[in-house]
Design a protein around this motif. Structure first.
Motif, mmCIF file in Angstrom:
data_model
loop_
_atom_site.group_PDB
_atom_site.id
_atom_site.type_symbol
_atom_site.label_atom_id
_atom_site.label_comp_id
_atom_site.label_asym_id
_atom_site.label_seq_id
_atom_site.Cartn_x
_atom_site.Cartn_y
_atom_site.Cartn_z
ATOM 1 N N TYR A 63 0.834 -1.207 0.000
ATOM 2 C CA TYR A 63 0.000 0.000 0.000
ATOM 3 C C TYR A 63 0.866 1.253 0.000
ATOM 4 C CZ TYR A 63 -3.550 -3.410 1.112
ATOM 5 O OH TYR A 63 -4.361 -4.498 1.059
ATOM 6 N N GLN A 64 1.941 1.236 0.779
ATOM 7 C CA GLN A 64 2.870 2.369 0.807
ATOM 8 C C GLN A 64 3.458 2.584 -0.585
ATOM 9 O OE1 GLN A 64 6.469 1.635 3.008
ATOM 10 N NE2 GLN A 64 7.055 3.786 3.028
ATOM 11 N N ILE A 65 3.867 1.511 -1.217
ATOM 12 C CA ILE A 65 4.478 1.603 -2.538
ATOM 13 C C ILE A 65 3.444 2.057 -3.573
ATOM 14 C CG2 ILE A 65 5.613 0.305 -4.377
ATOM 15 C CD1 ILE A 65 6.745 -1.530 -2.119
ATOM 16 N N ALA A 114 2.527 5.775 -3.260
ATOM 17 C CA ALA A 114 3.612 6.633 -3.732
ATOM 18 C C ALA A 114 3.659 6.638 -5.255
ATOM 19 C CB ALA A 114 4.944 6.175 -3.149
ATOM 20 N N LEU A 115 3.545 5.486 -5.876
ATOM 21 C CA LEU A 115 3.618 5.413 -7.337
ATOM 22 C C LEU A 115 2.459 6.148 -8.002
ATOM 23 C CD1 LEU A 115 4.809 1.728 -7.810
ATOM 24 C CD2 LEU A 115 6.168 3.821 -7.941
ATOM 25 N N GLU A 116 1.273 6.035 -7.447
ATOM 26 C CA GLU A 116 0.135 6.769 -8.000
ATOM 27 C C GLU A 116 0.315 8.271 -7.828
ATOM 28 O OE1 GLU A 116 -3.975 5.474 -7.594
ATOM 29 O OE2 GLU A 116 -3.204 3.558 -6.838
ATOM 30 N N ALA A 167 3.254 -2.947 -9.877
ATOM 31 C CA ALA A 167 4.609 -2.673 -9.396
ATOM 32 C C ALA A 167 4.714 -2.885 -7.896
ATOM 33 C CB ALA A 167 5.020 -1.248 -9.756
ATOM 34 N N SER A 168 3.695 -2.462 -7.155
ATOM 35 C CA SER A 168 3.758 -2.620 -5.698
ATOM 36 C C SER A 168 3.733 -4.095 -5.300
ATOM 37 C CB SER A 168 2.631 -1.847 -5.010
ATOM 38 O OG SER A 168 1.371 -2.409 -5.308
ATOM 39 N N ALA A 197 13.007 -4.595 -13.058
ATOM 40 C CA ALA A 197 12.355 -5.908 -13.099
ATOM 41 C C ALA A 197 10.843 -5.769 -12.962
ATOM 42 C CB ALA A 197 12.911 -6.808 -12.005
ATOM 43 N N ALA A 198 10.404 -4.797 -12.161
ATOM 44 C CA ALA A 198 8.960 -4.550 -12.026
ATOM 45 C C ALA A 198 8.379 -4.104 -13.364
ATOM 46 C CB ALA A 198 8.687 -3.504 -10.948
#
Length: 91
Positions: free
Chosen positions: A5-7, A10-12, A24-25, A76-77
């Protein structure tokens, strides 16, 4: 380890669409520490762009933190999330 959720949040925030951020997360969870995610987020904050980040930008940001593992995992993601084809090749 950083939570997915943290990742994803942040990406959004940096411009990835919800599907890319979610994929990705899921991939990065367990591969990056909270510290690595924080460093990536700070680097993304500093990234100068007049548009939201895309996955190619995120890979460049990951390279800028000078942590090989972060760079490799973000790359890699991109492969795992099947967005690598959308990334421009450096010339």
């Amino acid at each position: 380890m950083a939570s997915r959720y943290q990742i994803a949040n942040a990406l959004e925030r940096y411009g990835l669409n919800p599907n890319q951020a979610s994929c990705a997360s899921e991939f990065l969870r367990g591969h990056l520490s909270t510290r690595q995610v924080d460093r990536l987020a700070r680097a993304a904050d500093d990234y100068r762009s007049d548009r939201p980040l895309n996955f190619g930008d995120l890979v460049r940001v990951a390279a800028s933190v000078r942590d090989t593992d972060t760079f490799i995992q973000v790359g890699a993601a991109a492969v795992a999330c099947k967005v690598v084809a959308d990334m421009p090749l450096p010339i």
